[in-house]
Design an enzyme around this catalytic site. Sequence first.
Site, PDB file in Angstrom:
ATOM      1  N   HIS A 114      32.295  81.114  16.945  1.00 30.87           N
ATOM      2  CA  HIS A 114      32.581  82.465  16.420  1.00 30.87           C
ATOM      3  C   HIS A 114      31.645  83.533  16.998  1.00 30.87           C
ATOM      4  O   HIS A 114      31.919  84.731  16.876  1.00 30.87           O
ATOM      5  CB  HIS A 114      32.449  82.503  14.891  1.00 30.87           C
ATOM      6  CG  HIS A 114      33.466  81.683  14.169  1.00 30.87           C
ATOM      7  ND1 HIS A 114      34.808  81.799  14.417  1.00 30.87           N
ATOM      8  CD2 HIS A 114      33.334  80.726  13.212  1.00 30.87           C
ATOM      9  CE1 HIS A 114      35.472  80.937  13.625  1.00 30.87           C
ATOM     10  NE2 HIS A 114      34.609  80.267  12.909  1.00 30.87           N
ATOM     11  N   ASP A 150      38.870  73.110  16.181  1.00 31.69           N
ATOM     12  CA  ASP A 150      38.328  73.506  14.877  1.00 31.69           C
ATOM     13  C   ASP A 150      39.435  74.222  14.101  1.00 31.69           C
ATOM     14  O   ASP A 150      40.301  74.869  14.696  1.00 31.69           O
ATOM     15  CB  ASP A 150      37.141  74.448  15.094  1.00 31.69           C
ATOM     16  CG  ASP A 150      36.378  74.739  13.810  1.00 31.69           C
ATOM     17  OD1 ASP A 150      35.342  74.096  13.585  1.00 31.69           O
ATOM     18  OD2 ASP A 150      36.817  75.616  13.038  1.00 31.69           O
ATOM     19  N   HIS A 152      39.282  76.811  12.414  1.00 32.06           N
ATOM     20  CA  HIS A 152      39.137  78.268  12.548  1.00 32.06           C
ATOM     21  C   HIS A 152      39.286  78.675  14.021  1.00 32.06           C
ATOM     22  O   HIS A 152      38.881  77.932  14.911  1.00 32.06           O
ATOM     23  CB  HIS A 152      37.762  78.706  12.035  1.00 32.06           C
ATOM     24  CG  HIS A 152      37.500  78.308  10.608  1.00 32.06           C
ATOM     25  ND1 HIS A 152      36.780  77.167  10.273  1.00 32.06           N
ATOM     26  CD2 HIS A 152      37.882  78.883   9.455  1.00 32.06           C
ATOM     27  CE1 HIS A 152      36.731  77.070   8.946  1.00 32.06           C
ATOM     28  NE2 HIS A 152      37.395  78.101   8.426  1.00 32.06           N
ATOM     29  N   ASP A 230      37.145  70.427  10.501  1.00 28.08           N
ATOM     30  CA  ASP A 230      37.467  71.059   9.221  1.00 28.08           C
ATOM     31  C   ASP A 230      38.973  71.222   8.990  1.00 28.08           C
ATOM     32  O   ASP A 230      39.380  71.829   8.000  1.00 28.08           O
ATOM     33  CB  ASP A 230      36.718  72.405   9.061  1.00 28.08           C
ATOM     34  CG  ASP A 230      36.642  73.204  10.342  1.00 28.08           C
ATOM     35  OD1 ASP A 230      37.337  72.857  11.325  1.00 28.08           O
ATOM     36  OD2 ASP A 230      35.882  74.195  10.366  1.00 28.08           O
TER      37      ASP A 230
HETATM   38 ZN   LIG Z   1      35.664  75.851  11.472  1.00 30.44          ZN
END
Ligand SMILES: [Zn+2]
Length: 286
Positions: A114, A150, A152, A230
Amino acid sequence: MTIITDPRCAEYSARGHPERPERIIGTVEFLKAQDKLALTWSEPLAAGDEVILRAHTREHLDRLQTAVDFDADTPAYPGIAGHARRSVGGALQALAAARAGRSALSLMRPPGHHATADRAMGFCYLNSVAIAALEARETGCGRVAVFDFDVHHGNGTEEMLLDKPGLAFISIHHFPLYPGTGGSHRGRNCFNFPVAPGTPRQEYREILGDAFAQLRNFRPDLVAVSAGFDSYRGDPLADGTLEAEDFYWIGQTLRGLEVPAFSVLEGGYSTELPELILAYLRGLEG
Ligand SMILES: [Zn+2]
């Protein structure tokens, strides 16, 4: 299979924060105790400014030294600049292993995907995978793909790789979900495969198949993997549906590309993280 880690990465924490030292401590213990997969252990390389500054601004590197939180999720832990730099070094060591013909996972924290050029966010401070991908390009690798599974979206990696020649970013993630990006493809080389939260695993696997097809289509000479766990059904941070065997399958499919690859740990916050990582590594090893 080489695992790159450093015990110092467990030396910072905040009460109640899901990105906690036990993620690494528990995984290292579990991997050392198991006998299903032969592992060698290694330490991060030193990561110098020159390598990091291909992805981040000087202002951002300086800002990491200050004691002001970046956002509610991303505290200014004491010494975080050093921790983030060691995590970058883990990715660089994993890159070196892949180039020497060995599979490798950088098992470090903090995660990185991120982090943007000038901003720490979403538990991430320096974008280890993007820095390693840019380093690979700079030092003679032909075509480098970052594959991010991931749950996200790797917004920082996308921003750093966008429209850069010889690089591609391919991501499968939940959408809508933090950080709110990744709803569609971007530029000439960023391919996003958004999945609705709660999508059944068989459907998720089909979309993963599409993402792998895109990866193959790019004909990479090297694959850097943002390995986040995740999207697991038991993860507290998302509404995932994947099982351990799906991570095995992801590893197996990456192995099937027959292209040098290395992985960098991103997210994964369930207590089953060690088992999920082992399943993935076993898939990678075939
Ligand atoms: Zn994540």
